[in-house]
Design a protein around this motif. Sequence first.
Motif, mmCIF file in Angstrom:
data_model
loop_
_atom_site.group_PDB
_atom_site.id
_atom_site.type_symbol
_atom_site.label_atom_id
_atom_site.label_comp_id
_atom_site.label_asym_id
_atom_site.label_seq_id
_atom_site.Cartn_x
_atom_site.Cartn_y
_atom_site.Cartn_z
ATOM 1 N N THR A 1 0.712 -1.146 -0.036
ATOM 2 C CA THR A 1 -0.148 -0.224 0.136
ATOM 3 C C THR A 1 1.071 1.695 -0.537
ATOM 4 O OG1 THR A 1 -1.760 -1.319 1.154
ATOM 5 C CG2 THR A 1 -2.085 1.453 1.116
ATOM 6 N N LEU A 2 1.108 2.017 -0.745
ATOM 7 C CA LEU A 2 1.735 3.518 -1.012
ATOM 8 C C LEU A 2 0.496 4.561 -0.801
ATOM 9 C CD1 LEU A 2 3.494 4.987 -2.398
ATOM 10 C CD2 LEU A 2 2.730 5.628 -4.151
ATOM 11 N N ARG A 3 1.224 5.248 0.885
ATOM 12 C CA ARG A 3 0.261 6.060 1.845
ATOM 13 C C ARG A 3 0.867 7.733 1.363
ATOM 14 N NH1 ARG A 3 -2.670 3.973 5.920
ATOM 15 N NH2 ARG A 3 -1.147 5.079 7.248
ATOM 16 N N PHE A 4 0.651 7.927 1.819
ATOM 17 C CA PHE A 4 0.917 9.796 1.671
ATOM 18 C C PHE A 4 -0.059 10.224 2.915
ATOM 19 C CE2 PHE A 4 1.215 14.092 0.677
ATOM 20 C CZ PHE A 4 2.447 14.283 0.027
ATOM 21 N N GLU A 5 1.013 10.770 3.739
ATOM 22 C CA GLU A 5 0.995 11.046 5.290
ATOM 23 C C GLU A 5 1.114 11.905 5.403
ATOM 24 O OE1 GLU A 5 2.947 8.272 7.532
ATOM 25 O OE2 GLU A 5 1.257 6.259 7.483
ATOM 26 N N ASP A 6 0.322 13.990 6.206
ATOM 27 C CA ASP A 6 0.897 13.916 6.610
ATOM 28 C C ASP A 6 0.911 14.482 7.984
ATOM 29 O OD1 ASP A 6 1.333 16.932 6.692
ATOM 30 O OD2 ASP A 6 -0.788 17.914 6.126
ATOM 31 N N GLY A 7 2.440 14.201 8.392
ATOM 32 C CA GLY A 7 2.381 13.798 10.000
ATOM 33 C C GLY A 7 1.282 12.524 10.262
ATOM 34 N N PRO A 8 0.732 12.766 11.097
ATOM 35 C CA PRO A 8 -0.247 11.982 12.276
ATOM 36 C C PRO A 8 -1.321 11.425 10.936
ATOM 37 C CG PRO A 8 -0.751 13.274 13.459
ATOM 38 C CD PRO A 8 0.749 13.763 12.317
ATOM 39 N N ALA A 9 -0.983 12.057 10.056
ATOM 40 C CA ALA A 9 -2.849 12.142 8.811
ATOM 41 C C ALA A 9 -2.501 11.059 7.998
ATOM 42 C CB ALA A 9 -3.409 14.108 8.741
ATOM 43 N N LEU A 10 -3.980 10.741 7.431
ATOM 44 C CA LEU A 10 -3.653 9.782 6.110
ATOM 45 C C LEU A 10 -4.284 10.986 4.869
ATOM 46 C CD1 LEU A 10 -2.697 7.189 4.544
ATOM 47 C CD2 LEU A 10 -4.479 6.455 5.007
ATOM 48 N N ARG A 11 -3.451 10.829 3.919
ATOM 49 C CA ARG A 11 -4.332 11.668 2.584
ATOM 50 C C ARG A 11 -4.737 11.165 1.588
ATOM 51 N NH1 ARG A 11 -0.486 17.096 0.885
ATOM 52 N NH2 ARG A 11 -0.598 17.949 2.609
ATOM 53 N N TRP A 12 -4.071 9.716 1.539
ATOM 54 C CA TRP A 12 -4.920 8.967 0.721
ATOM 55 C C TRP A 12 -4.163 7.990 0.676
ATOM 56 C CZ3 TRP A 12 -0.700 8.126 -2.772
ATOM 57 C CH2 TRP A 12 -0.157 8.698 -3.260
ATOM 58 N N ALA A 13 -4.456 6.893 0.189
ATOM 59 C CA ALA A 13 -3.708 5.502 0.315
ATOM 60 C C ALA A 13 -4.046 4.469 -1.331
ATOM 61 C CB ALA A 13 -3.584 4.767 1.374
ATOM 62 N N ARG A 14 -3.017 3.533 -2.004
ATOM 63 C CA ARG A 14 -3.418 3.077 -2.826
ATOM 64 C C ARG A 14 -2.568 1.507 -2.254
ATOM 65 N NH1 ARG A 14 -4.433 6.278 -7.339
ATOM 66 N NH2 ARG A 14 -4.680 4.621 -9.105
ATOM 67 N N THR A 15 -3.756 0.214 -3.325
ATOM 68 C CA THR A 15 -2.906 -0.662 -2.885
ATOM 69 C C THR A 15 -3.697 -1.851 -4.337
ATOM 70 O OG1 THR A 15 -4.611 -0.743 -0.916
ATOM 71 C CG2 THR A 15 -3.727 -2.855 -2.126
ATOM 72 N N TYR A 16 -1.919 -2.376 -4.208
ATOM 73 C CA TYR A 16 -1.434 -3.114 -6.022
ATOM 74 C C TYR A 16 -1.706 -3.918 -5.397
ATOM 75 C CZ TYR A 16 -0.052 2.184 -7.136
ATOM 76 O OH TYR A 16 0.881 2.865 -7.709
ATOM 77 N N PRO A 17 -2.430 -4.812 -6.400
ATOM 78 C CA PRO A 17 -2.504 -6.728 -6.440
ATOM 79 C C PRO A 17 -0.774 -7.144 -6.071
ATOM 80 C CG PRO A 17 -4.111 -5.590 -7.125
ATOM 81 C CD PRO A 17 -3.194 -4.627 -6.658
ATOM 82 N N ALA A 18 -0.780 -8.381 -5.658
ATOM 83 C CA ALA A 18 0.756 -9.059 -5.736
ATOM 84 C C ALA A 18 1.201 -8.981 -6.670
ATOM 85 C CB ALA A 18 0.906 -9.660 -4.805
ATOM 86 N N GLU A 19 0.100 -9.497 -7.898
ATOM 87 C CA GLU A 19 -0.523 -9.961 -9.260
ATOM 88 C C GLU A 19 0.536 -9.230 -9.748
ATOM 89 O OE1 GLU A 19 -3.351 -12.411 -6.675
ATOM 90 O OE2 GLU A 19 -2.871 -10.776 -7.266
ATOM 91 N N LEU A 20 0.682 -7.541 -10.010
ATOM 92 C CA LEU A 20 1.090 -6.634 -10.151
ATOM 93 C C LEU A 20 2.757 -6.118 -10.644
ATOM 94 C CD1 LEU A 20 -1.987 -4.066 -10.187
ATOM 95 C CD2 LEU A 20 -1.341 -5.318 -11.525
#
Length: 702
Positions: free
Chosen positions: A29-48
């Motif tokens: 999971t690619l997470r974009f965090e602003d300190g303790p706050a999570l702005r967004w996240a994207r998850t990539y299946p292992a098959e990719l």
Amino acid sequence: MRRALLLALLGGLFLDGVAGADAALVGRTLRFEDGPALRWARTYPAELGDLTGPVTLGDTVYLGVGPMVDAVGEDGRLRARYALPAPVTSLDATGGTLRVSTQGDGYVERFTLGDPGGGGEVLERVVFPPDPEVTGWLARAARLVPTEDLARAAREDPLNPFLALAEAGQAARRGDRYATLEAVRRTLGAELPFPAWVQLAAGLDAAGFPAAADLALDRARRDAAARGYDPEVRVSRQALFAYGNPSGYVGTLLDQGRLGRAEVWMRYLRDLHPRFEGGPALYARYADLLDAQGRGGEAEEWRQFSRGLRAGTLYNLGPEAPQQVRAVLRLVTLALLLALGAALLALTLRAWRVQGEDLRPLGGRWASWGRHPLARARRVAVLYAPFGERLVLVALAAGLLTSVAGWQWANGAAARLQAPALNIGTYGGGWYAAQLDDLDLRATPDTALLAGLSAQLDGDESAARDRYARAPGDPCALNNLGVIAQARGDLPQARDLYRAALADRPDLAAAAYNLGLSPGTPGTLFQRAYRPGEPRLCYPDDRSLTRAVQGDLSVTLMRDLRDPLGTLAPGPGQGVRLGWAFLAALGVLAGLALALLVPRPTGAHRQGRPAPYRLAALLLPGSSLLEGAWGGVLLLAWGAALAGLASPAGLIRFPPPEGLVQPGTRGLLLTLLASTYVLNTAAFIAAELRYARRRRRERAAT
């Protein structure tokens, strides 16, 4: 003063907040965090595929996902996706530009990624290997999305048109025409590599959107043209499958009777990949279906197009030329074996009685080999024949050795011309270079031409000029040097080089095109339509490629004669059994050549014409006439007729040449066989009459 201090403090706090925002990879999971706050996240299946990074450059986060690099903005929106030829292994943002390393099987490539606002442009040339794991990444990513998550996935990934295509299918099943058309419009809104466009076109076609499929195929042509793919380069079935399998889809359309849609896909193949593996059979099938619909003119046009692709192949036999040459040489080898065997049998039967009498004092026909080997070797059956007959045997053995070497050459040429590196629709790139190294090319002008063209396609003009210098005077190299001169603005020199190339080879379509003429070859038509204004490169034809990868027959024969045991070593098209056959033929030739130097035994004049020899002379045409020039010709004609008839009769397993399966060929071979027996019978009667007269004279003299 207090006000300025307060503004500075607030600005510092704001900058600290921005600096604290960063991307991190947690698991998959690619997470974009602003300190303790999570702005967004994207998850990539292992098959990719494996994930590499992330790396932040400016306001964009880059993540390698298998053979792709996703560029995601700080707001979580996917800004660009870069398609690369192999899995990404590293991302480097030092120096203000993003450099990407990819690693394939035995090679590493490095690329520079353009600004994400440009739609995912890779600044260097990308050559896709025939690997469905690479070229089918987008379609595979869409298939991994569950149906219930399709709308969300399409919003998060607007650059995957296969998600939009799935949405169009859902909307069509609901009967929502507006949503269907909107989803189809979104399928055509991304920048894709041509294999993805072909896969998308097949999906659009199957879903009932033919106009969108036609547009996707046109974009596939344009993307392939921009990447240096060209109709002059052959494409294997494996590569075509990785590039969207258009020929397989044509077969499906023909099975369904959708000839109108099949025509669109046939035009795509004709424009971009006319020399694909299996092309002649598919062209013939399509032409037959056109004939069945009463469209004979179109059918003949396709047949003529297929025949036109034979130019530049070995002996103009088409893409299967090495296999056809091999089939002919198999029959030639069989014919020579029959002729040589018949001649040796006849000579043995003639010498049998006298040879036995001569060997009796030495211990007999077989025991003499152990007791007196040298004396026994002086009395082999061949030595009882006169010099002229021995010379014919040597000629037959030399022909047999040459035909076996030719068989080896055809095997090697067929295997090497089918090498993956030479059958991907273009040259150049890391995968191509790694594969080409395995071919161990000969140092010839044709090899230099191939290497120079690969460097030129990859954009390295300095290396291209250096390699073309090793092919001085080659018309193809001169044309390509002219293209380099034209690219740097020296049009007069370029035109001089084009003229020199065309003067040396008047049928060189690339030089004619560059001089403003209008040759109608598939390559020049494609150049005019999809690379307008650009000079035309010259690509090596099959003859040139064969010289580069295998050499001609004389090269193979001399190499095998210098190193006979090397024929037993494994290699492309190199069979151990055929190597043993070459060694056996070489041994027979050496023995018969040595027999030319040994005088006949003293009792050779007593041979006469015994009954077994006369029977062999009648059954084996030409075997008793070897002292005359026409005896060998008659024997070879008999062997050729029998060899030609053996294949249709099922006596040999090898597939016959194309000519032997034509109507009337069997009748001609039977006529030839009967003619050899008629001529042989007449010659046999004449020989018997001459022998009888000589015997009467001898008896009268005594």
